[in-house]
Design an enzyme around this catalytic site. Sequence first.
Site, PDB file in Angstrom:
ATOM      1  N   SER A 153       0.808  -1.226   0.000  1.00 14.03           N
ATOM      2  CA  SER A 153       0.000   0.000   0.000  1.00 14.03           C
ATOM      3  C   SER A 153       0.840   1.273   0.000  1.00 14.03           C
ATOM      4  CB  SER A 153      -0.967  -0.017   1.181  1.00 14.03           C
ATOM      5  OG  SER A 153      -1.661  -1.228   1.207  1.00 14.03           O
ATOM      6  N   ARG A 168       7.281   6.434  -4.522  1.00 13.04           N
ATOM      7  CA  ARG A 168       7.850   7.043  -3.309  1.00 13.04           C
ATOM      8  C   ARG A 168       7.316   6.308  -2.097  1.00 13.04           C
ATOM      9  NH1 ARG A 168       3.914  10.335  -5.161  1.00 13.04           N
ATOM     10  NH2 ARG A 168       2.070  10.343  -3.838  1.00 13.04           N
ATOM     11  N   ASP A 206      -5.468  -2.667  -2.261  1.00 16.80           N
ATOM     12  CA  ASP A 206      -6.486  -3.163  -1.321  1.00 16.80           C
ATOM     13  C   ASP A 206      -7.926  -3.095  -1.864  1.00 16.80           C
ATOM     14  OD1 ASP A 206      -6.571  -0.423  -1.107  1.00 16.80           O
ATOM     15  OD2 ASP A 206      -6.598  -0.371   1.080  1.00 16.80           O
TER      16      ASP A 206
HETATM   17 MG    MG Z   1      -8.882  -1.370   5.306  1.00 18.27          MG
END
Ligand code: MG
Length: 493
Positions: A153, A168, A206
């Site tokens: 993530s 980044r 996600d």
């Molecule tokens: Mg979550």
Amino acid sequence: MSSSLVEEATRIALQFDYPAEQVQRGVAEYIRQSDEGLAKEGATLSQIPTFVTAVPNGTEKGLYLAVDLGGTNFRVCSVQLHGDTTFNLTQSKIMIPRELMASGTSKDLFLFLARQIEAFLRIHHNEHFEAHLRRKREDRGEEYLFDLGFTFSFPVRQDGINSGTLIRWTKGFNIPDAVGHDVCALLQSAIDDLDLPVRVAALVNDTVGTLMARSYTSPGETGTLLGAIFGTGTNGAYVEKLSNVSKLENMNDSHYDTSTGEMIINAEWGSFDNQLSVLPSTIYDIELDADSNNPGIQMFEKRVSGMFLGEILRRALLDLHTKLGLFKLSKTSKVSIPTDSLLYRQWGLDTSLLSQVEADTTKQFVDVKAALKDHLKVENPSDTECKAVKILVHAIGKRAARLSAVPLAAILIHTGKLDTDDVVDVGVDGSVVEFYPDFETHLRGALREVPQVGEAGDKKVRIGISKDGSGVGAALIALVASKDQTLVTPNSK
Ligand code: MG
Ligand code: ADP
């Protein structure tokens, strides 16, 4: 004073109204911005191709690994898919040592991650692991026993289902030598250094995990159209026709399966309408944004998600506090608020307070009083004060839920799904949609006000909570990827 408090709260609440006509304008603009995002890089809606070209239908089987690197913890899990919409999930969670997050090299970090995978395999899948070591000793050739889905993530430029370049670091990570490199290759190389029978098969966002997990577990064999998150942030991923993703033509070194004619798109809708051409704005929205560390960015998210709703409310409450003496002692009231109350601290107010207040159905404001005490250290608020708080909370929460209907309606219309399928399945995840009272009811109310959806369309939409996106979803993406002949494998590189 007290009646003017309720009057003023009602006046502020009115500014959070988001009427049907504005919902409709929002939907039209969302469709426009989403087309733009499919056609070119650099649009407000990023519309990122994920290279996942199929959703599961619940019949998928097998044992897969998934790991999740995204914050304080590293999660390793294995998922056994039974092929009947059910699964077993085994997982372990490990704190990432501070020194690995910021001062070491990428090799140090990824070797640490690979060691956790090794430890997990030894504890939970030792028979497979030992067999692998035995085969290796007997020199019977190498094989990858486990396909792994890697939920990562941080901002990456994905250029295939199992490759993506780190743009980044965020969230306290800072390992400069990893930037610009393929994070899947970095993990694979560390796994190979330890001789683990594991192939990094997929890089996972996600929202895509949410979509995949819901598609596997949802009743019937219909695939899910959309996975949406309303938690700390908000975002969604949906199934798009490959031929609509015209910007893919310019990404000629990417590998993907074209047989389904579809691809899951990560919309990054938190940044819908950053130019504020259609989004509603109150003075509190404008000031929240100006005082944030990324002004002008994530403007949709700043009106919808958990990270921001508490702060919008705090600013509105503070306004009533300064102007009309909300929570201030008067001749007639015993209310008290200490100077260290979170009412005075930026970002101090958690969005769970809104849920607690909204859920209160008592005449005596029992839950409102408890929430004000727990969150803001406000003692003995009057019923009038509680009523004012309730009015504001309701307005802010309802606007967030109605705004959430905008991307949903736009995607329903744009994909034409309402014309074709009986049921259109949507998977959602995140504390806001899960716990905010009547969030779905308000969202559906706005959805019905869009003429192309209407009552009939709303009835076709089935919304279900999708749990464990980063575990089950990642495993499912690893499965899809492992069947993909165009996959970049460690050997074919
Ligand atoms: Mg979550
Ligand atoms: P994440 O987005 O990090 O995966 P969550 O889905 O749990 O995690 O979302 C966390 C966000 O939800 C936080 O911004 C928090 O303030 C908010 N939140 C937590 N509990 C509630 C609740 N009961 N009602 C509404 N919002 C909540």
